[in-house]
Write an enzyme that holds these catalytic residues in place. Sequence first.
Site, PDB file in Angstrom:
ATOM      1  N   GLY A 196      39.497  46.435  35.199  1.00  0.00           N
ATOM      2  CA  GLY A 196      40.722  45.861  34.622  1.00  0.00           C
ATOM      3  C   GLY A 196      40.603  45.682  33.122  1.00  0.00           C
ATOM      4  N   GLY A 197      39.783  46.547  32.501  1.00  0.00           N
ATOM      5  CA  GLY A 197      39.512  46.414  31.067  1.00  0.00           C
ATOM      6  C   GLY A 197      40.688  46.760  30.184  1.00  0.00           C
ATOM      7  N   GLY A 210      43.794  45.588  30.742  1.00  0.00           N
ATOM      8  CA  GLY A 210      44.844  44.582  30.921  1.00  0.00           C
ATOM      9  C   GLY A 210      44.784  43.481  29.873  1.00  0.00           C
ATOM     10  N   GLY A 253      41.237  41.828  29.907  1.00  0.00           N
ATOM     11  CA  GLY A 253      40.235  42.835  29.551  1.00  0.00           C
ATOM     12  C   GLY A 253      40.289  43.206  28.078  1.00  0.00           C
ATOM     13  CE1 TYR A 296      46.899  37.770  41.673  1.00  0.00           C
ATOM     14  CE2 TYR A 296      47.125  35.383  41.863  1.00  0.00           C
ATOM     15  CZ  TYR A 296      46.673  36.492  41.176  1.00  0.00           C
ATOM     16  OH  TYR A 296      46.004  36.333  39.981  1.00  0.00           O
ATOM     17  CB  VAL A 332      46.016  34.422  31.023  1.00  0.00           C
ATOM     18  CG1 VAL A 332      45.258  34.880  29.777  1.00  0.00           C
ATOM     19  CG2 VAL A 332      45.049  33.929  32.091  1.00  0.00           C
TER      20      VAL A 332
HETATM   21  P1  NAP Z   1      46.971  42.927  33.849  1.00  0.00           P
HETATM   22  O1  NAP Z   1      47.249  42.803  32.398  1.00  0.00           O
HETATM   23  O2  NAP Z   1      48.108  43.216  34.772  1.00  0.00           O
HETATM   24  O3  NAP Z   1      45.838  44.042  34.033  1.00  0.00           O
HETATM   25  C1  NAP Z   1      45.455  44.442  35.310  1.00  0.00           C
HETATM   26  C2  NAP Z   1      44.293  45.372  35.166  1.00  0.00           C
HETATM   27  O4  NAP Z   1      43.879  45.798  36.474  1.00  0.00           O
HETATM   28  C3  NAP Z   1      44.613  46.641  34.368  1.00  0.00           C
HETATM   29  O5  NAP Z   1      43.488  46.995  33.608  1.00  0.00           O
HETATM   30  C4  NAP Z   1      44.867  47.661  35.464  1.00  0.00           C
HETATM   31  O6  NAP Z   1      44.614  49.000  35.069  1.00  0.00           O
HETATM   32  C5  NAP Z   1      43.837  47.209  36.493  1.00  0.00           C
HETATM   33  N1  NAP Z   1      44.172  47.693  37.830  1.00  0.00           N
HETATM   34  C6  NAP Z   1      45.241  47.384  38.590  1.00  0.00           C
HETATM   35  N2  NAP Z   1      45.216  48.072  39.753  1.00  0.00           N
HETATM   36  C7  NAP Z   1      44.078  48.816  39.735  1.00  0.00           C
HETATM   37  C8  NAP Z   1      43.492  49.745  40.621  1.00  0.00           C
HETATM   38  N3  NAP Z   1      44.054  50.042  41.812  1.00  0.00           N
HETATM   39  N4  NAP Z   1      42.340  50.346  40.258  1.00  0.00           N
HETATM   40  C9  NAP Z   1      41.755  50.075  39.076  1.00  0.00           C
HETATM   41  N5  NAP Z   1      42.251  49.200  38.193  1.00  0.00           N
HETATM   42  C10 NAP Z   1      43.410  48.584  38.508  1.00  0.00           C
HETATM   43  O7  NAP Z   1      46.271  41.623  34.424  1.00  0.00           O
HETATM   44  P2  NAP Z   1      45.573  40.409  33.654  1.00  0.00           P
HETATM   45  O8  NAP Z   1      46.650  39.407  33.394  1.00  0.00           O
HETATM   46  O9  NAP Z   1      44.717  40.905  32.567  1.00  0.00           O
HETATM   47  O10 NAP Z   1      44.682  39.812  34.822  1.00  0.00           O
HETATM   48  C11 NAP Z   1      43.276  40.001  34.856  1.00  0.00           C
HETATM   49  C12 NAP Z   1      42.708  39.123  35.951  1.00  0.00           C
HETATM   50  O11 NAP Z   1      43.022  37.762  35.671  1.00  0.00           O
HETATM   51  C13 NAP Z   1      43.293  39.427  37.334  1.00  0.00           C
HETATM   52  O12 NAP Z   1      42.259  39.382  38.296  1.00  0.00           O
HETATM   53  C14 NAP Z   1      44.289  38.289  37.553  1.00  0.00           C
HETATM   54  O13 NAP Z   1      44.455  38.022  38.911  1.00  0.00           O
HETATM   55  C15 NAP Z   1      43.621  37.163  36.807  1.00  0.00           C
HETATM   56  N6  NAP Z   1      44.510  36.092  36.331  1.00  0.00           N
HETATM   57  C16 NAP Z   1      45.563  36.407  35.505  1.00  0.00           C
HETATM   58  C17 NAP Z   1      46.384  35.368  35.064  1.00  0.00           C
HETATM   59  C18 NAP Z   1      47.569  35.624  34.171  1.00  0.00           C
HETATM   60  O14 NAP Z   1      48.325  34.680  33.886  1.00  0.00           O
HETATM   61  N7  NAP Z   1      47.780  36.836  33.673  1.00  0.00           N
HETATM   62  C19 NAP Z   1      46.131  34.034  35.458  1.00  0.00           C
HETATM   63  C20 NAP Z   1      45.024  33.767  36.273  1.00  0.00           C
HETATM   64  C21 NAP Z   1      44.214  34.803  36.702  1.00  0.00           C
HETATM   65  P3  NAP Z   1      45.763  49.888  34.343  1.00  0.00           P
HETATM   66  O15 NAP Z   1      45.894  49.348  32.944  1.00  0.00           O
HETATM   67  O16 NAP Z   1      45.243  51.255  34.364  1.00  0.00           O
HETATM   68  O17 NAP Z   1      47.003  49.674  35.144  1.00  0.00           O
END
Ligand code: NAP
Length: 321
Positions: A14-15, A17, A20, A143, A173
């Site tokens: 998830g690098g 996102g 990442g 989720y 976040v």
């Molecule tokens: P994000 O911006 O949506 O990024 C998701 C990442 O996961 C992207 O790098 C994506 O790759 C990758 N991904 C998704 N499906 C995949 C698959 N099938 N195979 C390989 N890679 C895959 O999410 P984020 O907000 O950075 O979240 C990162 C972590 O923090 C997650 O585990 C999330 O549950 C957790 N989190 C987030 C929040 C929040 O408010 N955002 C809060 C608490 C916890 P692509 O770029 O190629 O699509």
Amino acid sequence: MASDRTELRILVTGGSGLVGRAIERLVKGGERRDGEEWTFLSSKDADLTNVDETRAVFKRYRPTHVIHLAAMVGGLFRNMKYNLDFWRLNIHINDNVLQMAHEHAVAKVISCLSTCIFPDQTTYPIDESMIHNGPPHSSNFGYSYAKRMIDIQNRAYHQQHGSRFSAVIPTNVFGMDDNFNIEEGHVLPGLIHKTYLAKMNGTPLVVWGSGKPRRQFIYSLDLARLFIWVLREYEEIEPIILSVGEEEEVSIKEAAESIVSAMGFEGEVIFDTSKSDGQYKKTASNGKLRKYLPHFQFTPFNQAIKETCDWFVANYKVARK
Ligand code: NAP
Ligand code: GDP
């Protein structure tokens, strides 16, 4: 490929996102230590729902450490629509990543849970001991249960194999490189995008729901600094909440006001109460974090919002939306 002097090969799933890319900014900005080699994966490198692709990427990079961020992620409205997909995709991704980490003798894995997975009916503040104490909020049960299972799996790997697989629990976040898609994303990127359009088109800003629910927001760069600390220093299997203090919790209305001010929006702000409010609050304690890092400084909310809005305006063409 790693040189002989590389001691730590850190693989970040998830690098590409929000979280990442924040970690990558810090690593490239001077946080990398000698002997560390960092690799940031996107779904283009491997679809982690697929066990063969996951195995191939572990074989290729031979990580000693893993930060596991990859997940199907979305705001309240995406979660409400796709509970089944959130459950299935995340269960597959997490099982593949943790099992490959085990098979490749990875020394440490830090996965990512979320404060929205805690029981809906609970006492406040929430702490790390309460993850499994009752059903999560109905809006995002797919989720939430998938994320809760990471904690179960970490404990089981530790019990059966002595593995050091743990997890962090961030609150909501936000920051640069977020998903600014209005229908699918979280509240702050959604409101930043909507404010940008309202300003451009001379239309009102429509905030969904009553504006009364409360959230603790953490800036992605602060979370990234904490993630790197957890990877290097945190030795517990029990997860740790990464959050600003309870006193920093704000209402959605206050968050919208901060965005309106940062964007210089002077039009009307409307609350559409036909839209769901979701979970009213999930106030979390950062007491455990504070015991480890009593002096950690979080970026003030309004400053972080301003930096994020400025980034979105400057990167409008390339931002995810
Ligand atoms: P994000 O911006 O949506 O990024 C998701 C990442 O996961 C992207 O790098 C994506 O790759 C990758 N991904 C998704 N499906 C995949 C698959 N099938 N195979 C390989 N890679 C895959 O999410 P984020 O907000 O950075 O979240 C990162 C972590 O923090 C997650 O585990 C999330 O549950 C957790 N989190 C987030 C929040 C929040 O408010 N955002 C809060 C608490 C916890 P692509 O770029 O190629 O699509
Ligand atoms: P949550 O924190 O997991 O519930 O997810 P979100 O980040 O999507 O925040 C949802 C809260 O923000 C709810 O109270 C929504 O009613 C409110 N909200 C207001 N405007 C928006 C918007 O444009 N997008 C989203 N996702 N939520 C909004």
